[in-house]
Scaffold this active site. Structure first.
Site, PDB file in Angstrom:
ATOM      1  N   ARG A  99       0.843  -1.189   0.000  1.00 57.65           N
ATOM      2  CA  ARG A  99       0.000   0.000   0.000  1.00 57.65           C
ATOM      3  C   ARG A  99       0.887   1.251   0.000  1.00 57.65           C
ATOM      4  NH1 ARG A  99      -5.123   1.740  -1.128  1.00 57.65           N
ATOM      5  NH2 ARG A  99      -6.132   2.858   0.563  1.00 57.65           N
ATOM      6  N   THR A 374      -9.231   0.807  -9.540  1.00 54.30           N
ATOM      7  CA  THR A 374      -8.445  -0.289  -9.008  1.00 54.30           C
ATOM      8  C   THR A 374      -8.574  -1.412 -10.006  1.00 54.30           C
ATOM      9  OG1 THR A 374      -8.937   0.519  -6.816  1.00 54.30           O
ATOM     10  CG2 THR A 374      -8.435  -1.823  -6.966  1.00 54.30           C
ATOM     11  N   THR A 392      -3.841  -0.492  -7.307  1.00 59.29           N
ATOM     12  CA  THR A 392      -4.643   0.673  -7.671  1.00 59.29           C
ATOM     13  C   THR A 392      -3.832   1.951  -7.794  1.00 59.29           C
ATOM     14  OG1 THR A 392      -6.618   1.924  -6.979  1.00 59.29           O
ATOM     15  CG2 THR A 392      -5.129   1.262  -5.237  1.00 59.29           C
ATOM     16  N   GLU A 413      -3.637   8.277  -3.880  1.00 66.78           N
ATOM     17  CA  GLU A 413      -4.064   7.441  -2.746  1.00 66.78           C
ATOM     18  C   GLU A 413      -4.208   8.229  -1.450  1.00 66.78           C
ATOM     19  OE1 GLU A 413      -5.798   4.257  -2.912  1.00 66.78           O
ATOM     20  OE2 GLU A 413      -4.098   4.178  -4.295  1.00 66.78           O
ATOM     21  N   ASP A 416      -7.517   8.432   0.243  1.00 59.26           N
ATOM     22  CA  ASP A 416      -8.118   7.358   1.041  1.00 59.26           C
ATOM     23  C   ASP A 416      -7.961   7.596   2.545  1.00 59.26           C
ATOM     24  OD1 ASP A 416      -9.149   6.010  -1.061  1.00 59.26           O
ATOM     25  OD2 ASP A 416      -7.841   4.270  -0.932  1.00 59.26           O
ATOM     26  N   SER A 445      -7.811   0.990   3.234  1.00 54.67           N
ATOM     27  CA  SER A 445      -8.239   0.540   1.911  1.00 54.67           C
ATOM     28  C   SER A 445      -9.452  -0.383   2.040  1.00 54.67           C
ATOM     29  CB  SER A 445      -7.087  -0.228   1.260  1.00 54.67           C
ATOM     30  OG  SER A 445      -7.514  -0.868   0.075  1.00 54.67           O
ATOM     31  N   GLY A 466     -13.512  -1.312  -7.132  1.00 54.24           N
ATOM     32  CA  GLY A 466     -14.822  -0.756  -6.752  1.00 54.24           C
ATOM     33  C   GLY A 466     -14.818   0.111  -5.521  1.00 54.24           C
TER      34      GLY A 466
HETATM   35  N1  GLY Z   1      -8.220   3.121  -3.431  1.00 50.95           N
HETATM   36  C1  GLY Z   1      -9.115   2.017  -3.411  1.00 50.95           C
HETATM   37  C2  GLY Z   1      -8.942   1.153  -2.203  1.00 50.95           C
HETATM   38  O1  GLY Z   1      -7.884   1.206  -1.573  1.00 50.95           O
HETATM   39  O2  GLY Z   1      -9.823   0.406  -1.857  1.00 50.95           O
END
Ligand code: GLY
Length: 573
Positions: A99, A374, A392, A413, A416, A445, A466
């Protein structure tokens, strides 16, 4: 045998069998030895070629991931991050967390103005939105830990696709056209993803020379070729020139991490999924734990009672997600408790069949964005080893910036994280302080690369893009297969529902609910809203086209790719 031929053979075989009447979905694509299901045909082919050469599922995953970074730039990436779940035939499991990480200079109020208001767009477009990419470190850790073929061999297909280019089909051209307006504002992106200033067209050849050089540097030097190389230097320079805060030390400090996957049981099946910093495994296991107390098979697919209990279970699991979860290096929720039978039974006891629970009554924070850009791929090799990988850029094409000379699209990112705990993100998710921004922290995430076993044998590999709709989609594929005996394609194609605690809305895809079912749900107090498609489930079933069914001929693997997006292929041999 080609994909189409395989599919026709299975269809004919199914027609000859005295099966119960099935829904209108094509039969899963079958293969005898190895299979790759991914969002781009050329990436699936690259993976199958590695499997045919005797590479294992992890080798194939590395080839597919790098190929997608070239052929599927909307989400395939080396400028983003993700998660990989691995299982070997002998039962060993692994999980790699790659990540993205917040830059060392990030602060909790990074996206707020002097008045403490969140500035729209700051965390989704441009260099300030970019987290330190994790993909190259993750793929290198996987290759060093589990791979069997040399890096150069695994990266060669991607390098060739970037250097020599590939012919765009209509879906490729349509996707690139979606980003055209933003590419025009970023000259390095425009130089690659626009053709003389206009969107690329079907039949034209997309060549990515800078990306080929970046991939060659990684192929030659491994992770150092990216994190301590020309790519990092160019990204940091461009970030500094355009209001970003990325530093060389952020790149040097980045590490992919091995973690224990999250496991739980559901009606005799064992689910292996993503632990924090993904919320995916927790939401899946907590929801299935609640649902295990209801006879879903008797209630019936998409009945008002099934839709009600599914919604109520999701409501509670997403509530806990938003309140409790975050990067485990920073926050320490009791995950084992959240997915324990005792806790999920307690939650079930609070569900009433005659009325919906108002989300607000669950308490907690008054309600962060998760992009849907993603992509997920599923792989099983000839030995029965499996990889489930979701990665993603967050939004399609990420932050829509590319450092000159790199060919690498960068993620957004950072969106998020909760930019301001209590304020809803672009998906309307409201998160607590546990997912607040901090230096070198990983944002929460929903990505859920998952595997399913039964009696110690692999039975399914599944995942999807999604955003916040990832866990609920995986759950519905699982219950469709387990509770409703659907074939894999039926389970993947069937219309879905979604509920995420806040906003307090039961979302439904077109044709998911009949008018009288919706009326019955509204009478219980559910607020319903139709939504479009955000998922592209990529799944493989081992042994038969449906759980507990018979194999077709000598095929061992059965693949399905969600028709909700027009790209990708199931490929096997
Ligand atoms: N950016 C999409 C996820 O981490 O679920």
């Amino acid at each position: 045998m080609g994909r189409r031929t395989i599919s026709l053979v299975i269809t004919a075989a199914l027609l000859l069998q005295p099966l119960a009447v099935r829904a209108a979905a094509p039969a899963p694509v079958g293969a005898e030895h190895g299979m790759v299901v991914s969002a781009h045909r050329l990436a699936s082919e690259a993976g199958v070629e590695v499997l045919k050469k005797g590479g294992n599922a992890v080798d194939a995953a590395i080839a597919v991931a790098y190929a997608l970074a070239v052929t599927y730039p909307e989400a395939g990436n080396i400028g983003g991050g993700g998660f990989m779940t691995v299982r070997w035939r002998d039962g060993r499991e692994a999980f790699i967390d790659f990540r993205e990480e917040a830059p060392g200079a990030a602060t909790a109020t990074l996206y707020q103005n002097a008045k403490g208001e969140v500035v729209p767009g700051l965390s989704t477009r441009g260099y300030l939105a970019v987290g330190v990419p994790g993909t190259v470190a993750g793929l290198e850790l996987a290759r060093q830990s589990f791979g069997s073929l040399p890096r150069g061999e695994l990266m060669a297909p991607a390098i060739a696709l970037a250097r020599d280019g590939f012919i765009l089909d209509q879906a490729d051209a349509d996707f690139l056209a979606e980003g055209a307006e933003d590419f025009a504002k970023d000259p390095p992106s425009a130089a690659v993803f626009l053709h003389d200033g206009r969107p690329w067209r079907k039949g034209e050849r997309l060549v990515q020379t800078d990306l080929a050089h970046t991939l060659e540097a990684i192929s030659d030097r491994g992770a150092d070729g990216f994190y301590r190389g020309e790519a990092a230097r160019r990204i940091v320079a461009a970030s500094g020139a355009h209001g970003g805060i990325l530093s060389l030390s952020d790149f040097e400090a980045y590490r992919a991490l091995s973690r224990a996957p999250l496991d739980c049981d559901y009606r005799g099946y064992h689910i292996v999924s993503a632990p924090p910093p993904s919320s995916g495994g927790v939401v899946i296991c907590e929801t299935l734990g609640i649902l295990s107390g209801y006879p879903l098979g008797q209630m019936g697919f998409a009945s008002s009672s099934e839709a009600h209990v599914l919604t109520e279970a999701l409501r509670r699991a997403y509530h806990d997600r938003n309140l409790e979860l975050g990067d485990p290096a920073f926050v320490h929720p009791d995950v084992a408790r959240l997915i324990s039978p005792a806790y999920t039974a307690q939650l079930r006891a609070g569900i009433f069949m005659d009325h919906a629970t108002p989300s607000a009554s669950l308490g907690g924070v008054t309600p962060s964005h998760e992009g849907t850009s993603t992509t997920h791929f599923s792989i099983v090799d000839a030995q029965g080893d499996a990889v489930s990988l979701t990665y993603t850029l967050n939004d399609w094409f990420g932050a829509r910036v590319m450092a000159p000379g790199t060919g690498v699209l960068l993620n957004d990112e950072m969106d998020d994280f909760s930019s301001k705990p209590g304020v809803p993100n672009q998906f309307g998710l409201v998160e607590g302080a546990n997912n607040a921004i901090a230096p070198r922290k990983r944002p929460l995430s929903s990505m859920s690369p998952s595997l399913v076993t039964r009696d110690g044998q692999l039975v399914m590999v599944v995942g999807t893009p999604g955003g916040s709709r990832i866990p609920s989609a995986v759950i519905q594929v699982l219950i469709n297969a387990i509770d409703y005996d659907m074939t894999l394609t039926e389970a993947v194609d069937a219309p879905r529902l979604h509920e995420q605690w806040l906003p307090d809305i039961l979302y439904y895809e077109p044709f998911a609910l009949s008018a009288d079912t919706m009326a019955a749900l509204a009478a219980k107090g559910h607020r319903l809203q139709q939504v479009g498609y955000d998922n592209q489930v990529a799944a493989i079933l081992v042994g038969a086209p449906a759980l507990g069914a018979k194999p077709v001929g000598s095929d061992r693997l059965y693949g399905a790719l969600d028709p909700r997006l027009p790209t990708g292929s199931v490929d096997g041999y």
